[in-house]
Design a protein around this motif. Structure first.
Motif, PDB file in Angstrom:
ATOM      1  N   ILE A  77       0.462  -1.650  -0.590  1.00 33.94           N
ATOM      2  CA  ILE A  77       0.024  -0.169   0.023  1.00 33.94           C
ATOM      3  C   ILE A  77       0.815   1.214   0.411  1.00 33.94           C
ATOM      4  O   ILE A  77       0.308   2.355  -0.430  1.00 33.94           O
ATOM      5  CB  ILE A  77      -0.929  -0.142   1.392  1.00 33.94           C
ATOM      6  N   SER A  78       1.245   1.539   0.483  1.00 34.70           N
ATOM      7  CA  SER A  78       2.978   1.890   1.283  1.00 34.70           C
ATOM      8  C   SER A  78       3.515   2.653  -1.063  1.00 34.70           C
ATOM      9  O   SER A  78       3.766   4.181  -1.311  1.00 34.70           O
ATOM     10  CB  SER A  78       4.013   2.265   1.961  1.00 34.70           C
ATOM     11  N   CYS A  79       3.820   1.653  -1.123  1.00 33.98           N
ATOM     12  CA  CYS A  79       4.250   1.789  -2.907  1.00 33.98           C
ATOM     13  C   CYS A  79       3.316   2.089  -3.247  1.00 33.98           C
ATOM     14  O   CYS A  79       3.715   3.200  -4.741  1.00 33.98           O
ATOM     15  CB  CYS A  79       4.920   0.116  -3.212  1.00 33.98           C
ATOM     16  N   LEU A  80       2.231   1.542  -3.522  1.00 36.65           N
ATOM     17  CA  LEU A  80       0.486   2.536  -4.434  1.00 36.65           C
ATOM     18  C   LEU A  80       1.128   4.031  -4.341  1.00 36.65           C
ATOM     19  O   LEU A  80       0.602   4.792  -5.104  1.00 36.65           O
ATOM     20  CB  LEU A  80      -0.114   1.662  -3.729  1.00 36.65           C
ATOM     21  N   VAL A  81       1.291   4.212  -2.780  1.00 38.96           N
ATOM     22  CA  VAL A  81       0.876   5.571  -2.104  1.00 38.96           C
ATOM     23  C   VAL A  81       1.990   6.621  -2.867  1.00 38.96           C
ATOM     24  O   VAL A  81       1.582   7.492  -3.668  1.00 38.96           O
ATOM     25  CB  VAL A  81       1.244   6.100  -0.681  1.00 38.96           C
ATOM     26  N   VAL A  82       2.924   5.889  -3.324  1.00 44.25           N
ATOM     27  CA  VAL A  82       4.342   6.841  -3.505  1.00 44.25           C
ATOM     28  C   VAL A  82       3.807   6.422  -5.004  1.00 44.25           C
ATOM     29  O   VAL A  82       3.448   7.644  -5.497  1.00 44.25           O
ATOM     30  CB  VAL A  82       5.281   5.971  -3.325  1.00 44.25           C
ATOM     31  N   ILE A  83       3.618   5.493  -5.921  1.00 49.13           N
ATOM     32  CA  ILE A  83       3.032   5.650  -7.187  1.00 49.13           C
ATOM     33  C   ILE A  83       2.297   6.934  -7.898  1.00 49.13           C
ATOM     34  O   ILE A  83       2.787   7.172  -8.701  1.00 49.13           O
ATOM     35  CB  ILE A  83       2.951   4.532  -7.709  1.00 49.13           C
ATOM     36  N   ALA A  84       1.316   7.376  -7.052  1.00 51.27           N
ATOM     37  CA  ALA A  84       0.183   7.826  -7.366  1.00 51.27           C
ATOM     38  C   ALA A  84       0.256   9.455  -6.767  1.00 51.27           C
ATOM     39  O   ALA A  84      -0.020   9.912  -6.803  1.00 51.27           O
ATOM     40  CB  ALA A  84      -1.233   7.514  -6.587  1.00 51.27           C
ATOM     41  N   SER A  85       1.971   9.373  -5.938  1.00 49.90           N
ATOM     42  CA  SER A  85       2.087  10.920  -6.056  1.00 49.90           C
ATOM     43  C   SER A  85       2.295  11.908  -6.895  1.00 49.90           C
ATOM     44  O   SER A  85       2.840  11.277  -7.505  1.00 49.90           O
ATOM     45  CB  SER A  85       2.740  11.230  -4.630  1.00 49.90           C
ATOM     46  N   PRO A  86       2.161  12.922  -6.989  1.00 52.67           N
ATOM     47  CA  PRO A  86       2.845  14.052  -8.213  1.00 52.67           C
ATOM     48  C   PRO A  86       3.912  14.236  -8.446  1.00 52.67           C
ATOM     49  O   PRO A  86       4.512  13.962  -9.745  1.00 52.67           O
ATOM     50  CB  PRO A  86       1.889  14.812  -7.713  1.00 52.67           C
ATOM     51  N   PRO A  87       5.124  13.755  -6.790  1.00 46.56           N
ATOM     52  CA  PRO A  87       6.126  13.674  -7.528  1.00 46.56           C
ATOM     53  C   PRO A  87       7.060  12.970  -8.466  1.00 46.56           C
ATOM     54  O   PRO A  87       7.785  13.215  -9.249  1.00 46.56           O
ATOM     55  CB  PRO A  87       7.350  14.408  -5.588  1.00 46.56           C
ATOM     56  N   PHE A  88       6.713  11.460  -7.208  1.00 40.65           N
ATOM     57  CA  PHE A  88       7.127  10.366  -8.270  1.00 40.65           C
ATOM     58  C   PHE A  88       6.779  10.346  -9.669  1.00 40.65           C
ATOM     59  O   PHE A  88       7.751  10.071 -10.794  1.00 40.65           O
ATOM     60  CB  PHE A  88       5.971   9.229  -7.623  1.00 40.65           C
ATOM     61  N   LEU A  89       5.466  10.469  -9.994  1.00 47.62           N
ATOM     62  CA  LEU A  89       4.744  10.995 -11.276  1.00 47.62           C
ATOM     63  C   LEU A  89       6.077  11.864 -12.507  1.00 47.62           C
ATOM     64  O   LEU A  89       6.264  11.756 -13.349  1.00 47.62           O
ATOM     65  CB  LEU A  89       3.627  11.463 -11.453  1.00 47.62           C
ATOM     66  N   TYR A  90       5.932  13.031 -11.724  1.00 46.18           N
ATOM     67  CA  TYR A  90       6.934  14.085 -12.447  1.00 46.18           C
ATOM     68  C   TYR A  90       8.244  13.330 -12.872  1.00 46.18           C
ATOM     69  O   TYR A  90       9.100  13.885 -13.859  1.00 46.18           O
ATOM     70  CB  TYR A  90       7.202  15.238 -11.428  1.00 46.18           C
ATOM     71  N   LEU A  91       9.355  13.092 -11.449  1.00 45.03           N
ATOM     72  CA  LEU A  91      10.010  12.807 -11.493  1.00 45.03           C
ATOM     73  C   LEU A  91      10.920  11.384 -12.507  1.00 45.03           C
ATOM     74  O   LEU A  91      11.621  11.492 -13.628  1.00 45.03           O
ATOM     75  CB  LEU A  91      10.853  12.489 -10.008  1.00 45.03           C
ATOM     76  N   PHE A  92       9.774  10.465 -11.955  1.00 44.53           N
ATOM     77  CA  PHE A  92       9.935   9.117 -13.105  1.00 44.53           C
ATOM     78  C   PHE A  92       9.343   9.169 -14.671  1.00 44.53           C
ATOM     79  O   PHE A  92       9.193   8.754 -15.043  1.00 44.53           O
ATOM     80  CB  PHE A  92      10.209   7.968 -12.747  1.00 44.53           C
ATOM     81  N   GLY A  93       8.020  10.321 -14.759  1.00 47.24           N
ATOM     82  CA  GLY A  93       7.852  10.274 -15.847  1.00 47.24           C
ATOM     83  C   GLY A  93       8.632  11.800 -17.300  1.00 47.24           C
ATOM     84  O   GLY A  93       7.992  11.605 -18.477  1.00 47.24           O
ATOM     85  N   THR A  94       9.319  12.029 -16.534  1.00 43.69           N
ATOM     86  CA  THR A  94       9.922  13.143 -17.178  1.00 43.69           C
ATOM     87  C   THR A  94      11.350  13.134 -16.725  1.00 43.69           C
ATOM     88  O   THR A  94      12.236  12.518 -16.496  1.00 43.69           O
ATOM     89  CB  THR A  94       9.623  14.532 -17.565  1.00 43.69           C
ATOM     90  N   PHE A  95      11.805  12.889 -18.186  1.00 42.41           N
ATOM     91  CA  PHE A  95      13.403  13.199 -18.669  1.00 42.41           C
ATOM     92  C   PHE A  95      14.123  14.303 -17.423  1.00 42.41           C
ATOM     93  O   PHE A  95      13.846  15.685 -18.412  1.00 42.41           O
ATOM     94  CB  PHE A  95      14.486  13.141 -19.858  1.00 42.41           C
ATOM     95  N   ASN A  96      14.541  14.040 -16.626  1.00 41.84           N
ATOM     96  CA  ASN A  96      15.567  15.495 -15.926  1.00 41.84           C
ATOM     97  C   ASN A  96      16.235  14.836 -15.253  1.00 41.84           C
ATOM     98  O   ASN A  96      17.097  13.886 -15.570  1.00 41.84           O
ATOM     99  CB  ASN A  96      14.364  15.860 -14.417  1.00 41.84           C
ATOM    100  N   GLU A  97      17.233  16.414 -14.336  1.00 43.20           N
ATOM    101  CA  GLU A  97      17.995  15.702 -14.042  1.00 43.20           C
ATOM    102  C   GLU A  97      18.744  14.667 -12.888  1.00 43.20           C
ATOM    103  O   GLU A  97      19.568  14.684 -12.099  1.00 43.20           O
ATOM    104  CB  GLU A  97      19.818  16.413 -13.760  1.00 43.20           C
ATOM    105  N   ASN A  98      17.268  14.618 -12.507  1.00 46.37           N
ATOM    106  CA  ASN A  98      16.764  14.480 -10.793  1.00 46.37           C
ATOM    107  C   ASN A  98      16.883  12.763 -10.404  1.00 46.37           C
ATOM    108  O   ASN A  98      16.277  12.063  -9.506  1.00 46.37           O
ATOM    109  CB  ASN A  98      15.885  14.979  -9.771  1.00 46.37           C
ATOM    110  N   PHE A  99      16.069  11.658 -11.664  1.00 45.28           N
ATOM    111  CA  PHE A  99      15.624  10.735 -11.988  1.00 45.28           C
ATOM    112  C   PHE A  99      16.671   9.426 -10.528  1.00 45.28           C
ATOM    113  O   PHE A  99      17.120   8.259 -10.610  1.00 45.28           O
ATOM    114  CB  PHE A  99      14.643  10.133 -12.827  1.00 45.28           C
ATOM    115  N   VAL A 100      17.796  10.264 -11.941  1.00 48.96           N
ATOM    116  CA  VAL A 100      19.743   8.683 -11.947  1.00 48.96           C
ATOM    117  C   VAL A 100      20.161   9.040  -9.843  1.00 48.96           C
ATOM    118  O   VAL A 100      19.469   7.670  -9.757  1.00 48.96           O
ATOM    119  CB  VAL A 100      20.618   9.203 -12.319  1.00 48.96           C
ATOM    120  N   PRO A 101      20.094  10.473  -9.348  1.00 54.32           N
ATOM    121  CA  PRO A 101      20.432  10.622  -8.435  1.00 54.32           C
ATOM    122  C   PRO A 101      19.497  10.367  -7.322  1.00 54.32           C
ATOM    123  O   PRO A 101      19.547   8.880  -6.553  1.00 54.32           O
ATOM    124  CB  PRO A 101      20.590  11.752  -8.144  1.00 54.32           C
TER     125      PRO A 101
END
Length: 135
Positions: free
Chosen positions: A69-93
């Motif tokens: 359930i904690s993973c589902l909450v993280v997946i549905a959060s907007p910061p996670f969707l932005y971080l791993f939904g767009t190509f930016n400099e923060n997803f690898v770190p």
């Protein structure tokens, strides 16, 4: 050939010229491969899936009954969707920080922390600070 007096150029510098001297390792890696657009789409998704698996393993250590359930909450959060939904400099770190948290008590735990400043120096400095704070 790039025309130097083109009205669409920002600040009279060519965009291709700025890409050629980019300092970001992800841009350099994308420049080495011919399929940069495809990699720019799939790399964040790949790192997002790997990060969810690492988060699940981390949550399972501390919250054995609520990890899914904690993973589902993280997946549905907007910061996670932005971080791993767009190509930016923060997803690898962020993925490397999760890797460090997952293998924190192993022999090679500091290898991800040493790789983080290559991709983003600000996240690298913060991760080293938090490593000292968590001890």
């Amino acid at each position: 050939r790039i025309v130097s007096n083109d009205g669409l150029l920002f600040g009279a510098d060519a965009y291709l010229h700025k890409l050629a001297i980019s300092e970001k390792p992800l841009d350099i890696l994308l420049g080495l491969f011919g399929a940069g657009d495809i990699l720019m789409f799939f790399l964040p998704i790949f790192f997002g899936v790997i990060s969810i698996l690492m988060l699940y393993l981390i949550f399972r250590k501390y919250l054995p009954f609520d990890a899914f359930i904690s993973c589902l909450v993280v997946i549905a959060s907007p910061p996670f969707l932005y971080l791993f939904g767009t190509f930016n400099e923060n997803f690898v770190p962020v993925s490397l920080v999760l890797l460090w948290l997952l293998f924190k008590h192993s022999k090679f735990a500091y290898l991800p922390l040493l790789l983080i400043p290559i991709f983003n120096i600000k996240v690298g400095i913060c991760s080293l600070y938090y490593d000292k704070a968590l001890k």
